[in-house]
Design an enzyme around this catalytic site. Structure first.
Site, mmCIF file in Angstrom:
data_model
loop_
_atom_site.group_PDB
_atom_site.id
_atom_site.type_symbol
_atom_site.label_atom_id
_atom_site.label_comp_id
_atom_site.label_asym_id
_atom_site.label_seq_id
_atom_site.Cartn_x
_atom_site.Cartn_y
_atom_site.Cartn_z
ATOM 1 N N LYS A 178 14.371 19.409 -44.132
ATOM 2 C CA LYS A 178 14.511 19.848 -42.502
ATOM 3 C C LYS A 178 13.743 19.020 -41.762
ATOM 4 C CE LYS A 178 14.010 24.764 -44.119
ATOM 5 N NZ LYS A 178 13.452 24.542 -45.599
ATOM 6 N N THR B 38 15.435 31.982 -42.272
ATOM 7 C CA THR B 38 15.532 33.292 -42.897
ATOM 8 C C THR B 38 14.426 34.227 -42.811
ATOM 9 O OG1 THR B 38 15.767 32.549 -44.883
ATOM 10 C CG2 THR B 38 17.667 32.944 -43.787
ATOM 11 N N ASP C 214 12.638 15.609 -35.588
ATOM 12 C CA ASP C 214 11.631 14.485 -34.897
ATOM 13 C C ASP C 214 12.588 13.955 -33.751
ATOM 14 O OD1 ASP C 214 9.629 12.508 -34.338
ATOM 15 O OD2 ASP C 214 8.789 12.686 -36.382
ATOM 16 N N ARG D 107 13.044 32.198 -56.016
ATOM 17 C CA ARG D 107 12.184 33.288 -56.705
ATOM 18 C C ARG D 107 12.985 34.263 -57.464
ATOM 19 N NH1 ARG D 107 8.251 34.104 -51.488
ATOM 20 N NH2 ARG D 107 10.468 33.533 -50.585
ATOM 21 N N LYS E 124 17.971 22.720 -55.428
ATOM 22 C CA LYS E 124 17.672 22.167 -54.110
ATOM 23 C C LYS E 124 16.260 21.917 -54.583
ATOM 24 C CE LYS E 124 15.681 25.488 -51.081
ATOM 25 N NZ LYS E 124 14.419 25.064 -50.347
ATOM 26 N N ASP F 94 16.406 19.352 -49.243
ATOM 27 C CA ASP F 94 15.784 20.291 -48.208
ATOM 28 C C ASP F 94 14.648 19.818 -47.508
ATOM 29 O OD1 ASP F 94 15.570 22.617 -46.505
ATOM 30 O OD2 ASP F 94 14.887 23.904 -48.196
HETATM 31 O O1 C5P Z 1 12.384 31.975 -53.252
HETATM 32 P P1 C5P Z 1 13.465 32.245 -52.081
HETATM 33 O O2 C5P Z 1 14.621 32.615 -52.797
HETATM 34 O O3 C5P Z 1 13.173 32.942 -51.002
HETATM 35 O O4 C5P Z 1 13.852 30.764 -51.633
HETATM 36 C C1 C5P Z 1 14.641 30.519 -50.665
HETATM 37 C C2 C5P Z 1 14.604 28.694 -50.260
HETATM 38 O O5 C5P Z 1 15.561 28.774 -49.228
HETATM 39 C C3 C5P Z 1 13.238 28.433 -50.020
HETATM 40 O O6 C5P Z 1 13.047 26.958 -50.672
HETATM 41 C C4 C5P Z 1 13.056 28.141 -48.353
HETATM 42 O O7 C5P Z 1 12.460 26.970 -48.285
HETATM 43 C C5 C5P Z 1 14.502 27.687 -48.161
HETATM 44 N N1 C5P Z 1 15.068 28.026 -46.908
HETATM 45 C C6 C5P Z 1 14.962 29.366 -46.275
HETATM 46 N N2 C5P Z 1 15.148 29.626 -45.205
HETATM 47 C C7 C5P Z 1 15.937 28.629 -44.212
HETATM 48 C C8 C5P Z 1 15.954 27.519 -44.794
HETATM 49 C C9 C5P Z 1 15.689 27.342 -46.153
HETATM 50 O O8 C5P Z 1 14.609 30.429 -47.278
HETATM 51 N N3 C5P Z 1 16.462 28.901 -43.345
#
Ligand code: C5P
Length: 233
Positions: free
Chosen positions: A62, A120, A65, A212, A33, A60
């Site tokens: 998002k 999330t 607009d 992460r 991603k 990603d």
């Molecule tokens: O590090 P982590 O596992 O929290 O990363 C989650 C990834 O998913 C991040 O890149 C974040 O921008 C993305 N994301 C998210 N929640 C969403 C959409 C995308 O955490 N609803």
């Protein structure tokens, strides 16, 4: 049939760091991603470079607009030959329909298009107080998912905890892409609506997006393989 896979969120601030990270994966080509941080830092070239290395890409960005701007921007993203891209369902059904039109190439092919329902990191309390949405978070997510389906999109981004109810409302074929994944013994960070890869599999989501827990692990390849073992195998 589910196409279950783990997508690694490459939230890095440079091309060099990203490619050095991907170099560690010598015996597999994970689905990757590319989010705002990396795209803004490294530009469209990073998409081409990672694609040329043989990875599938979820771009990603998002988008959110006015419909015409989103339509034209999606046409640009479509030419980058990514596998999946996304927008905010909050942009309305009209915006999502315009996005789909922009994304569809002359030969009828296009990347998967997925709508973000509620991030999330957003709790029900923050959604109600800050966004003044007077409904439960689950009702809001299902409503946004139905809107995305009506607009012709392929699926939504939501927490794995919500994937079951989205599938119930929109059908098993409606794709769920779910960040908010943490190992049972790992740190949660800023995510709120989280669960483990194993539980995400039980609930029946199609793709988990893991950042992460893999990128910050002492051994990222081992962490990725642990995710794959818990979720995809
Ligand atoms: O590090 P982590 O596992 O929290 O990363 C989650 C990834 O998913 C991040 O890149 C974040 O921008 C993305 N994301 C998210 N929640 C969403 C959409 C995308 O955490 N609803």
């Amino acid at each position: 049939m589910s196409q279950r896979d783990v997508i690694i969120a490459c939230d890095f601030d440079s091309k060099e760091t990203t490619l050095a990270f991907l170099d560690k994966f010598t015996d597999c080509k994970p689905f990757v991603k590319i989010g705002m941080e990396l795209y803004y830092a490294a530009g469209p070239e990073i998409v081409k470079e990672i694609k040329a290395r043989g990875h599938k890409i979820f771009l990603d960005l998002k988008l959110h607009d006015i419909p015409n701007t989103v339509k034209k921007s999606m046409a640009v993203l479509s030419r980058m030959d990514v596998d999946m891209c996304n927008l905010h369902a909050a942009g309305t059904i009209e915006m999502m329909k315009a996005a789909l039109e922009g994304l569809t190439r002359e030969d009828g092919t296009r990347p998967l298009l997925i709508a973000v329902t509620q991030l999330t990191s957003t709790s029900e309390e923050r959604m109600q107080k800050d966004l003044l949405i007077n409904a439960s978070i689950n009702d809001t997510i299902v409503h946004y998912a139905r809107n995305a389906k009506e607009a012709g999109l392929d699926g939504v981004v939501c927490s794995p905890l919500e994937a079951g109810m989205v599938k119930e409302a929109c059908g098993q074929e409606f794709v769920t892409v779910t960040p908010g994944v943490r190992f049972a013994d790992g740190e949660v960070g800023d995510q709120v609506r989280v669960t483990t890869p194993a539980r995400a599999k039980e609930i029946g989501t199609d793709f988990i997006v893991v950042g992460r827990p893999i990128t910050k692990a002492d051994d990222p390849v081992a962490a990725y393989k642990r995710c794959m073992a818990e979720f995809a195998e």
